[in-house]
Write a protein that holds these residues in place. Structure first.
Motif, mmCIF file in Angstrom:
data_model
loop_
_atom_site.group_PDB
_atom_site.id
_atom_site.type_symbol
_atom_site.label_atom_id
_atom_site.label_comp_id
_atom_site.label_asym_id
_atom_site.label_seq_id
_atom_site.Cartn_x
_atom_site.Cartn_y
_atom_site.Cartn_z
ATOM 1 N N LEU A 1 -2.702 -7.611 11.813
ATOM 2 C CA LEU A 1 -3.735 -8.126 10.912
ATOM 3 C C LEU A 1 -3.107 -8.712 9.652
ATOM 4 O O LEU A 1 -3.488 -9.794 9.201
ATOM 5 N N ALA A 2 -2.150 -7.977 9.083
ATOM 6 C CA ALA A 2 -1.483 -8.458 7.865
ATOM 7 C C ALA A 2 -0.748 -9.769 8.135
ATOM 8 O O ALA A 2 -0.807 -10.706 7.328
ATOM 9 N N ALA A 3 -0.071 -9.857 9.285
ATOM 10 C CA ALA A 3 0.647 -11.085 9.633
ATOM 11 C C ALA A 3 -0.325 -12.259 9.778
ATOM 12 O O ALA A 3 -0.040 -13.377 9.335
ATOM 13 N N TYR A 4 -1.485 -12.002 10.368
ATOM 14 C CA TYR A 4 -2.504 -13.054 10.534
ATOM 15 C C TYR A 4 -3.002 -13.540 9.174
ATOM 16 O O TYR A 4 -3.080 -14.749 8.918
ATOM 17 N N PHE A 5 -3.339 -12.595 8.289
ATOM 18 C CA PHE A 5 -3.854 -12.974 6.973
ATOM 19 C C PHE A 5 -2.794 -13.717 6.158
ATOM 20 O O PHE A 5 -3.102 -14.703 5.474
ATOM 21 N N ILE A 6 -1.556 -13.253 6.225
ATOM 22 C CA ILE A 6 -0.489 -13.884 5.442
ATOM 23 C C ILE A 6 -0.263 -15.323 5.911
ATOM 24 O O ILE A 6 -0.108 -16.247 5.099
ATOM 25 N N GLU A 7 -0.244 -15.529 7.238
ATOM 26 C CA GLU A 7 -0.049 -16.889 7.746
ATOM 27 C C GLU A 7 -1.173 -17.810 7.285
ATOM 28 O O GLU A 7 -0.944 -18.948 6.876
ATOM 29 N N LYS A 8 -2.398 -17.301 7.344
ATOM 30 C CA LYS A 8 -3.541 -18.110 6.904
ATOM 31 C C LYS A 8 -3.461 -18.392 5.404
ATOM 32 O O LYS A 8 -3.732 -19.516 4.946
ATOM 33 N N LEU A 9 -3.055 -17.384 4.627
ATOM 34 C CA LEU A 9 -2.999 -17.544 3.173
ATOM 35 C C LEU A 9 -1.918 -18.531 2.751
ATOM 36 O O LEU A 9 -2.164 -19.372 1.879
ATOM 37 N N TRP A 10 -0.733 -18.435 3.356
ATOM 38 C CA TRP A 10 0.317 -19.344 2.897
ATOM 39 C C TRP A 10 0.016 -20.791 3.289
ATOM 40 O O TRP A 10 0.398 -21.734 2.602
ATOM 41 N N ARG A 11 -0.724 -20.979 4.370
ATOM 42 C CA ARG A 11 -1.141 -22.337 4.724
ATOM 43 C C ARG A 11 -2.227 -22.832 3.756
ATOM 44 O O ARG A 11 -2.183 -23.979 3.303
ATOM 45 N N THR B 1 6.671 -13.700 5.161
ATOM 46 C CA THR B 1 6.680 -12.596 6.125
ATOM 47 C C THR B 1 6.663 -11.263 5.390
ATOM 48 O O THR B 1 6.891 -11.194 4.177
ATOM 49 N N LEU B 2 6.400 -10.189 6.158
ATOM 50 C CA LEU B 2 6.378 -8.829 5.625
ATOM 51 C C LEU B 2 7.670 -8.100 5.978
ATOM 52 O O LEU B 2 8.085 -8.099 7.143
ATOM 53 N N ALA B 3 8.287 -7.476 4.990
ATOM 54 C CA ALA B 3 9.455 -6.629 5.252
ATOM 55 C C ALA B 3 9.006 -5.316 5.881
ATOM 56 O O ALA B 3 7.852 -4.908 5.741
ATOM 57 N N ASP B 4 9.925 -4.656 6.583
ATOM 58 C CA ASP B 4 9.598 -3.368 7.216
ATOM 59 C C ASP B 4 9.103 -2.355 6.192
ATOM 60 O O ASP B 4 8.204 -1.554 6.483
ATOM 61 N N ASN C 1 -11.290 -0.768 4.236
ATOM 62 C CA ASN C 1 -11.024 -1.332 5.554
ATOM 63 C C ASN C 1 -10.349 -2.709 5.491
ATOM 64 O O ASN C 1 -9.566 -2.975 4.596
ATOM 65 N N ILE C 2 -10.674 -3.593 6.440
ATOM 66 C CA ILE C 2 -9.921 -4.842 6.597
ATOM 67 C C ILE C 2 -10.122 -5.785 5.414
ATOM 68 O O ILE C 2 -9.197 -6.503 5.026
ATOM 69 N N ARG C 3 -11.317 -5.793 4.812
ATOM 70 C CA ARG C 3 -11.527 -6.652 3.647
ATOM 71 C C ARG C 3 -10.574 -6.276 2.523
ATOM 72 O O ARG C 3 -10.055 -7.145 1.810
ATOM 73 N N GLN C 4 -10.359 -4.971 2.335
ATOM 74 C CA GLN C 4 -9.446 -4.522 1.286
ATOM 75 C C GLN C 4 -8.019 -4.968 1.586
ATOM 76 O O GLN C 4 -7.290 -5.404 0.690
ATOM 77 N N LEU C 5 -7.613 -4.873 2.855
ATOM 78 C CA LEU C 5 -6.269 -5.326 3.247
ATOM 79 C C LEU C 5 -6.099 -6.815 2.954
ATOM 80 O O LEU C 5 -5.085 -7.234 2.368
ATOM 81 N N LYS C 6 -7.082 -7.615 3.320
ATOM 82 C CA LYS C 6 -6.997 -9.053 3.092
ATOM 83 C C LYS C 6 -6.928 -9.369 1.593
ATOM 84 O O LYS C 6 -6.108 -10.189 1.157
ATOM 85 N N ASN C 7 -7.781 -8.726 0.796
ATOM 86 C CA ASN C 7 -7.796 -8.989 -0.641
ATOM 87 C C ASN C 7 -6.492 -8.589 -1.304
ATOM 88 O O ASN C 7 -5.988 -9.280 -2.200
ATOM 89 N N LEU C 8 -5.926 -7.461 -0.866
ATOM 90 C CA LEU C 8 -4.654 -7.020 -1.435
ATOM 91 C C LEU C 8 -3.551 -8.034 -1.141
ATOM 92 O O LEU C 8 -2.763 -8.394 -2.025
ATOM 93 N N LEU C 9 -3.490 -8.508 0.097
ATOM 94 C CA LEU C 9 -2.451 -9.470 0.468
ATOM 95 C C LEU C 9 -2.629 -10.788 -0.279
ATOM 96 O O LEU C 9 -1.653 -11.418 -0.690
ATOM 97 N N GLU C 10 -3.883 -11.187 -0.498
ATOM 98 C CA GLU C 10 -4.133 -12.422 -1.250
ATOM 99 C C GLU C 10 -3.646 -12.272 -2.688
ATOM 100 O O GLU C 10 -3.044 -13.197 -3.255
ATOM 101 N N ARG C 11 -3.881 -11.102 -3.277
ATOM 102 C CA ARG C 11 -3.421 -10.859 -4.645
ATOM 103 C C ARG C 11 -1.901 -10.913 -4.719
ATOM 104 O O ARG C 11 -1.330 -11.521 -5.632
ATOM 105 N N VAL C 12 -1.233 -10.304 -3.727
ATOM 106 C CA VAL C 12 0.237 -10.323 -3.705
ATOM 107 C C VAL C 12 0.748 -11.746 -3.547
ATOM 108 O O VAL C 12 1.714 -12.149 -4.211
ATOM 109 N N MET C 13 0.114 -12.523 -2.682
ATOM 110 C CA MET C 13 0.556 -13.904 -2.453
ATOM 111 C C MET C 13 0.389 -14.755 -3.710
ATOM 112 O O MET C 13 1.169 -15.683 -3.957
#
Length: 280
Positions: free
Chosen positions: A148-158, A167-170, A184-196
């Motif tokens: 899920l994180a890989a999917y969101f990150i790819e979408k966000l960087w595009r 990419t995500l480090a181990d 849940n998943i909305r929180q994961l997506k929002n967190l990754l967007e903030r990091v990006m």
């Protein structure tokens, strides 16, 4: 829940027909019957013309009732009548209208308990509970976090028009898998967007994640402890074996994913599999 409902619709013979979602929480109580079943002209003040309800608009398609547990009792009775007869009657109308829909209902509430309390109709619950599908929270399926994180990150960087993939480090994956994810998943997506937004690195490390991410452990017992030693003691090897078996069970026997869940390398997990005589 909506994604699961849409997936069912998209893979059915109704896929080319309407998908109508009704959020039962958002329905105004004084207009809920009109919203669901429609009304005839002059049925009430401001009813200047005939209006089809959402149930009728879903004809030949799928009707998705989200947050069903928030539906008022009075409306539940009218919904049950529709489910039993496959017919509706608009507010102010005099004839029944046949409607052909697949009904999918979802809720975050415990409907069985609500039936016992009398806040949800038992006959409606059993009428809808034909084929239940449990959608577990993210904390109960940590093996889904990495894809899920890989999917969101790819979408966000595009979307952000970054020049190179991110990419995500181990270390970051382990940190994400160790969090409880109350949102849940909305929180994961929002967190990754903030990091990006905040980080320009092409590799997201654990240090790039919010500090409070490591402060909430996955659910355990005791005072925030993941494990509590019983008074009679235990064998550490038995605990290790049990955790390895659980990790392999959750990942469907995927050694790499199981090793990541346990914070081990693949080779280290292989060594411990041999040590305990476990087969994948």
């Amino acid at each position: 829940k909506e994604l699961v409902a849409r997936a069912i619709h998209a893979r059915s013979f109704r896929r080319d027909n309407p998908f109508v979602e009704i959020n039962c929480t958002a329905l105004p109580e004084n207009l809920v019957e009109s919203e669901l079943f429609g009304h005839e002209r002059g049925a009430f003040t401001d009813a200047r013309e005939r209006k089809k309800g959402m149930v009728e608009l879903a004809h030949t398609g799928t009707l998705f009732l989200d947050e069903l547990g928030d539906m008022p009792l009075g409306t539940q009775a009218k919904l049950l009548r529709f489910l039993e007869s496959a017919q509706i009657r608009r507010v102010g109308g005099t004839k029944d209208i046949p409607v052909d829909v697949r009904v999918i209902a979802a809720t975050h509430r415990d409907l069985e308990s609500m039936v016992e309390e009398g806040s949800f109709r038992g006959d409606l619950y059993f009428r809808l509970n034909v084929f239940p599908v449990l959608v577990p929270p993210l904390r109960e399926r940590p093996e889904d976090i990495e894809p899920l994180a890989a999917y969101f990150i790819e979408k966000l960087w595009r979307d952000m028009r970054r020049t190179s993939p991110v990419t995500l480090a181990d270390s970051a994956i382990r940190a994400l898998q160790g969090y409880d994810w109350p949102g849940n998943i909305r929180q994961l997506k929002n967190l990754l967007e903030r990091v990006m937004i905040m980080e320009e690195s092409s590799v997201i490390e654990a240090t790039h994640l919010p500090e409070d991410l490591g402060q909430t452990k996955r659910r355990g017992s005791g005072d925030g402890q993941l494990l509590v030693l019983p008074p009679e003691g235990l064998r550490l090897e038995d605990v290790e074996r049990e955790l390895i078996e659980q990790a392999l069970g959750r990942t469907g026997g995927n050694v790499t994913a199981a090793a990541s869940m346990l914070g081990l390398t693949r080779d280290t997990l292989r060594y411990r599999l041999d040590k305990h005589g476990l087969q994948v």
